[in-house]
Design a protein around this motif. Structure first.
Motif, mmCIF file in Angstrom:
data_model
loop_
_atom_site.group_PDB
_atom_site.id
_atom_site.type_symbol
_atom_site.label_atom_id
_atom_site.label_comp_id
_atom_site.label_asym_id
_atom_site.label_seq_id
_atom_site.Cartn_x
_atom_site.Cartn_y
_atom_site.Cartn_z
ATOM 1 N N TYR A 405 0.846 -1.203 0.000
ATOM 2 C CA TYR A 405 0.000 0.000 0.000
ATOM 3 C C TYR A 405 0.882 1.255 0.000
ATOM 4 C CZ TYR A 405 -4.152 -2.824 1.172
ATOM 5 O OH TYR A 405 -5.187 -3.712 1.143
ATOM 6 N N LYS A 414 -1.904 9.665 -9.189
ATOM 7 C CA LYS A 414 -3.168 8.924 -9.200
ATOM 8 C C LYS A 414 -4.161 9.585 -8.226
ATOM 9 C CE LYS A 414 -4.198 5.032 -6.637
ATOM 10 N NZ LYS A 414 -3.976 3.664 -6.170
ATOM 11 N N TYR A 415 -3.692 9.868 -7.022
ATOM 12 C CA TYR A 415 -4.614 10.404 -6.004
ATOM 13 C C TYR A 415 -5.051 11.827 -6.350
ATOM 14 C CZ TYR A 415 -3.091 6.238 -3.614
ATOM 15 O OH TYR A 415 -2.841 4.930 -3.319
ATOM 16 N N GLY A 455 -12.966 -0.736 -1.087
ATOM 17 C CA GLY A 455 -11.576 -1.194 -1.224
ATOM 18 C C GLY A 455 -10.671 -0.052 -0.824
ATOM 19 N N GLU A 482 -13.411 -2.297 3.416
ATOM 20 C CA GLU A 482 -12.174 -3.006 3.102
ATOM 21 C C GLU A 482 -12.318 -4.451 3.553
ATOM 22 O OE1 GLU A 482 -9.173 -2.299 1.342
ATOM 23 O OE2 GLU A 482 -9.117 -4.452 1.778
ATOM 24 N N ASP A 509 -16.376 -7.650 2.427
ATOM 25 C CA ASP A 509 -16.239 -7.743 0.984
ATOM 26 C C ASP A 509 -17.342 -6.843 0.432
ATOM 27 O OD1 ASP A 509 -16.710 -8.594 -1.738
ATOM 28 O OD2 ASP A 509 -15.431 -10.306 -1.298
ATOM 29 N N MET A 510 -16.994 -5.959 -0.483
ATOM 30 C CA MET A 510 -17.996 -4.985 -0.936
ATOM 31 C C MET A 510 -19.223 -5.683 -1.542
ATOM 32 S SD MET A 510 -16.130 -3.345 -4.275
ATOM 33 C CE MET A 510 -14.476 -3.332 -3.602
HETATM 34 C C1 LIG Z 1 -5.499 -1.563 -5.504
HETATM 35 S S1 LIG Z 1 -5.925 -1.517 -3.829
HETATM 36 C C2 LIG Z 1 -6.303 0.173 -3.619
HETATM 37 C C3 LIG Z 1 -6.273 0.602 -2.211
HETATM 38 C C4 LIG Z 1 -6.529 2.064 -1.969
HETATM 39 N N1 LIG Z 1 -7.840 2.453 -2.393
HETATM 40 C C5 LIG Z 1 -5.455 2.921 -2.608
HETATM 41 O O1 LIG Z 1 -5.745 3.544 -3.619
HETATM 42 O O2 LIG Z 1 -4.344 2.949 -2.105
HETATM 43 C C6 LIG Z 1 -7.460 -2.320 -3.822
HETATM 44 C C7 LIG Z 1 -8.012 -2.521 -2.439
HETATM 45 O O3 LIG Z 1 -9.296 -3.059 -2.580
HETATM 46 C C8 LIG Z 1 -9.468 -4.138 -1.663
HETATM 47 N N2 LIG Z 1 -10.470 -5.027 -2.260
HETATM 48 C C9 LIG Z 1 -10.355 -5.725 -3.402
HETATM 49 N N3 LIG Z 1 -11.490 -6.386 -3.648
HETATM 50 C C10 LIG Z 1 -12.332 -6.110 -2.637
HETATM 51 C C11 LIG Z 1 -13.667 -6.504 -2.334
HETATM 52 N N4 LIG Z 1 -14.320 -7.329 -3.124
HETATM 53 N N5 LIG Z 1 -14.225 -5.990 -1.239
HETATM 54 C C12 LIG Z 1 -13.553 -5.147 -0.432
HETATM 55 N N6 LIG Z 1 -12.305 -4.748 -0.671
HETATM 56 C C13 LIG Z 1 -11.697 -5.222 -1.756
HETATM 57 C C14 LIG Z 1 -8.094 -4.749 -1.542
HETATM 58 O O4 LIG Z 1 -7.937 -5.454 -0.335
HETATM 59 C C15 LIG Z 1 -7.232 -3.498 -1.585
HETATM 60 O O5 LIG Z 1 -7.088 -2.958 -0.330
#
Ligand SMILES: C[S@@+](CC[C@H](N)C(=O)[O-])C[C@H]1O[C@@H](n2cnc3c(N)ncnc32)[C@H](O)[C@@H]1O
Length: 793
Positions: A405, A414-415, A455, A482, A509-510
């Motif tokens: 992360y 990106k942000y 996420g 998350e 999980d979303m």
């Molecule tokens: C690429 S990372 C981005 C994290 C953060 N938003 C960032 O930009 O730094 C994707 C995040 O989504 C979470 N994630 C992926 N699929 C998910 C799901 N189905 N439900 C909840 N979280 C999920 C992962 O654990 C991870 O923390």
């Protein structure tokens, strides 16, 4: 006089690639003595080439061959061999005896590591005469074995003199393959011109010139007036293919007098360049009479010097000459110079007998300082990532670590783009006077937007949501979801420490989330106004963003709810990348049997985009698109009727045998045509993505807020963004294509409801008439081994 500048941002503190400059003399027949070696080093060079054998050996081989020819005549006169018997290929061939100490001045010395062993240019491995070819191979093997014994790390081998003679090139290639086995530790570097530039042919006499001059004349007659600049690359491609892309096989590329067109420069850029050699006649003289290179040469060298492993430079025949070195005073005399020598040296501001700096080496040092400094995208870490294969992340199936992360968070671009998109979305929400999901019958005018970050990782997007809200003066209720339980702990802490407890953090999980609850009435569920997610991979959808967003989109307020990102597209371009091919082959050899079936994340650098942009067929072509939210979802319709707990089943069979088709709406297929005017070989497909984070709903002329990793778009849409490197879909077998061909790329995104994967295939069609194409090659159908699981258990 210039003073040293202590200002760290001054020019002198800017970093640039270093030049490692060596010296080669094509008339050097013996290894330099210690004094001569020191002399060359003090003239401005850092290493030298050393012939493996000397003229004594050459004479011995020539005499041996002459004696052999005489012996054959004797077989006729003394033994009465008929012409038929003389033509019997089983007659004894000449055998070269082993080296004696008179044949070579190379020996295992302390500085052997900084000598580049140079094999004899007088052999002819391509000779059509079987005896000369055999003698040449024997000499070559003897030399390679001896240099290897002495501890040489690198052996430079003069390349074939001509191309197009397939028999000769294949013979040559086979000899190199054998040499790689004879010397199991050394690097073998083939010295080749970039192209056959008229007037710059190798001059050294070969055994063929001595014994079969008529063959050379025939070859000269065959030479066409038109120069085909890709013939040398063709020969190289044959050599390295026969040698199975051995990682110890490199190119020493002779820089021509006339810089060729970009397509050829880029082709060589992708090859394993160990040296760039520059002959005296490539230099021009500047007005003051000093050696200089044209602007085109400088640009080309500067580009090649940007490679992760920067090629070493070798200046050829620019001095100190063999005569100058032969006439060096004895090292003892040097300590007692004559008065005249001392006076001359004082004038030149050097010690007596210390050589003056070689003008060509000095010029190259000047060019070294003139290179553009490393940019923001060329930090040591980013350079290290060049052409380094990484298996793609699986954030859905795996839980990422904090350090991963942290790497994401290191890229502000990106942000910043996300913040810009969220800001615009919030501002326009107000402007369009859209209702909010926090409004209830008891509080119908509530202006609080319900924003969910799905996420959330360690929370950088949550921070950006809060910033956007502050900027636009928007009241928000923020939810952070998350599924990674470790990141969840981090989010809880962050909420206390940084967000003033204004965020509701949920570990879920979303796809299984129940939806947001009203602040005024926590027993009631409501909808999400703005759904922010970043589940994108290098190919857009390859981290299963479509499937994850499918599972949460029913919580989005209709019709006003906004998904950020709004859409994303995947893009492809076929590439030549011999180094990655060699790397992946090595992985297969050491047990990673699926390495060719893995899409790799890699910061592609030493590659050649073989396709040209022509109208209707750009170099980078879109494979497919995903747009969110999806207007109709059968799963959502079913859940509305039967409740969320009921399991949706289609009752059908999807496109995959054994599937029910519930994820079939996320399959994709593309068939793309790429145009290649010049011939070449491809090793796979480069994949990229771009995403529209937010497109204005009020001002149709306004540019959307986007991110892109497409090489021709990134600078315009999200300059210096390093969060994603491209993806590489390899081909198991390199695919050759002739000039004027079209590469037809088929790719599929497949699913069987429980997994997602990609399949890819490339076909080659050559134009054989104004309207006729002929299929001349095809890859096999590849299928990604690393199939993304749709469940995280
Ligand atoms: C690429 S990372 C981005 C994290 C953060 N938003 C960032 O930009 O730094 C994707 C995040 O989504 C979470 N994630 C992926 N699929 C998910 C799901 N189905 N439900 C909840 N979280 C999920 C992962 O654990 C991870 O923390």
């Amino acid at each position: 006089m210039s003073q040293g500048n202590l200002n760290p941002i001054a020019d002198s503190f800017e970093n640039r690639p270093s030049f490692y400059i060596g010296q080669h003399d094509s008339h050097r027949y013996d290894v330099l003595t210690d004094d001569q070696y020191t002399h060359v080093l003090t003239s401005g060079f850092q290493y030298v080439t050393a012939p493996i054998t000397n003229r004594h050996f050459f004479q011995r081989v020539v005499s041996l061959y002459k004696n052999y020819l005489k012996e054959r005549e004797q077989w006729v006169s003394e033994r009465g061999l008929t012409p038929t018997q003389l033509a019997n290929p089983s007659l004894p061939p000449p055998i070269i005896p082993t080296l004696t100490d008179e044949d070579t001045s190379l020996s295992p010395c302390s500085h052997i590591g900084s000598l580049i062993a140079y094999s004899s240019p007088w052999i002819d491995l391509c000779s059509p005469d079987p005896t000369i070819a055999s003698i040449s191979r024997q000499v070559f093997n003897i030399e390679v074995a001896y240099a290897n014994f002495c501890g040489a790390r690198t052996i430079m081998v003069p390349g074939p003199r001509q191309d197009g003679d397939s028999c000769g090139i294949v013979q040559y290639a086979r000899a190199i393959l054998e040499a790689l086995q004879v010397a199991p530790r050394v690097n073998i570097v083939i010295h080749l011109p970039m192209y056959r530039e008229p007037g710059l042919e190798e001059k050294a006499q070969t055994l063929s010139d001595i014994f079969n001059p008529q063959n050379g004349e025939k070859e000269d007659a065959k030479k066409s007036k038109e120069i085909d600049i890709f013939t040398v690359w063709d020969s190289w491609n044959t050599i390295r293919s026969v040698c199975n892309y051995n990682v110890r096989l490199f190119v020493a590329l002779r820089i021509p007098r006339r810089v060729p067109e970009k397509t050829l420069q880029e082709r060589w850029f992708s090859e394993p360049l160990h040296f760039l050699t520059i002959g005296k006649n490539t230099f021009q003289q500047n007005r003051a009479g000093h050696p200089a290179l044209s602007r085109h040469h400088q640009d080309m060298i500067n580009r090649y010097m940007r490679l992760k492993v920067t090629p070493w430079l070798i200046l050829c025949d620019v001095g100190p000459s063999a005569e100058e070195l032969a006439s060096l005073p004895d090292s003892k005399d040097a300590e007692f110079p004559s008065l005249a020598e001392a006076a001359k040296a004082t004038k030149g501001n050097r010690k007596p007998h210390q050589p003056s700096i070689n003008a060509y080496a000095a010029y190259m040092r000047y060019l070294e300082r003139q290179q553009p400094p490393y940019s923001n995208m060329e930090t040591p870490a980013l350079i290290q990532f060049q052409d380094w294969l990484q298996p793609p992340l699986q954030p859905l199936a795996d839980n990422l670590e904090s350090a991963t992360y942290e790497v994401f968070e290191g890229d502000p671009v990106k942000y910043d783009q996300y913040e810009k998109a969220i800001t615009e979305a919030m501002a326009e929400w107000k402007e369009l006077k859209k209702p909010t999901s926090s409004a209830t019958p008891s509080n119908p005018k509530s202006d609080e937007l319900i924003v969910t970050v799905a996420g959330a990782g360690r929370g950088p997007l949550v921070t950006r949501v809060l910033r956007a809200a502050a900027k636009t003066n928007t009241r928000v209720q923020v939810w952070a979801l998350e599924k990674n339980q470790d990141a969840y702990v981090y989010l809880l802490r962050k909420n206390k420490q940084d967000w003033n407890n204004q965020v509701t953090v949920v570990k879920t999980d979303m796809r299984g989330w129940e939806g947001p609850r009203l602040r005024d009435d926590p027993s009631a569920l409501t909808k999400v106004d703005i759904l922010v997610s970043e589940l994108l991979g290098s190919f857009g959808d390859n981290e299963l963003s479509p499937e994850c967003l499918d599972g949460i989109q029913h919580h989005l307020a209709r019709p006003h709810g906004i998904s950020i990102p709004h859409s994303y597209t995947a893009h492809l371009s076929p590439i030549s990348t011999p180094k990655l091919y060699a790397d992946i082959s090595g992985r297969v050899a050491t047990g990673d049997v699926n390495a060719f079936m893995t899409p790799w994340v890699v910061r592609l650098f030493a590659i050649d985009y073989v396709a040209q942009h022509v109208p209707g067929h750009p170099r980078f072509q879109q494979a497919w698109e995903f747009v969110h939210p999806v207007g109709v979802s059968r799963i959502d319709d079913f859940a509305d009727v039967h409740g969320k707990a009921a399991r949706y089943a289609t009752g059908g069979v999807g496109a995959m045998a054994g599937s029910a088709g519930s994820n079939d709406h996320n399959t994709r297929h593309c068939h793309l045509t790429f145009v290649c005017p010049t011939r070449g070989v491809i090793h796979g497909l480069a994949g990229f993505f771009e995403s529209v984070l937010y497109a204005s709903q009020t001002d149709t002329g306004k540019e959307p807020v986007e991110i892109s990793i497409l090489p021709d778009q990134i600078d315009r849409k999200s300059k210096d963004m390093i969060s994603w490197f491209p993806i590489f879909f390899p081909l198991k077998t390199p695919l050759y294509f002739p000039q004027d061909s079209e590469l037809e790329v088929s790719m599929w995104r497949q699913t069987d409801d429980s997994k997602v994967w990609y399949e890819w295939l490339v076909e080659v069609y050559a134009w054989v008439g104004p309207k006729t194409r002929m299929k001349v090659g095809s890859s096999e159908l590849h299928s990604s081994h690393l199939r993304k699981r749709l469940s995280n258990n």
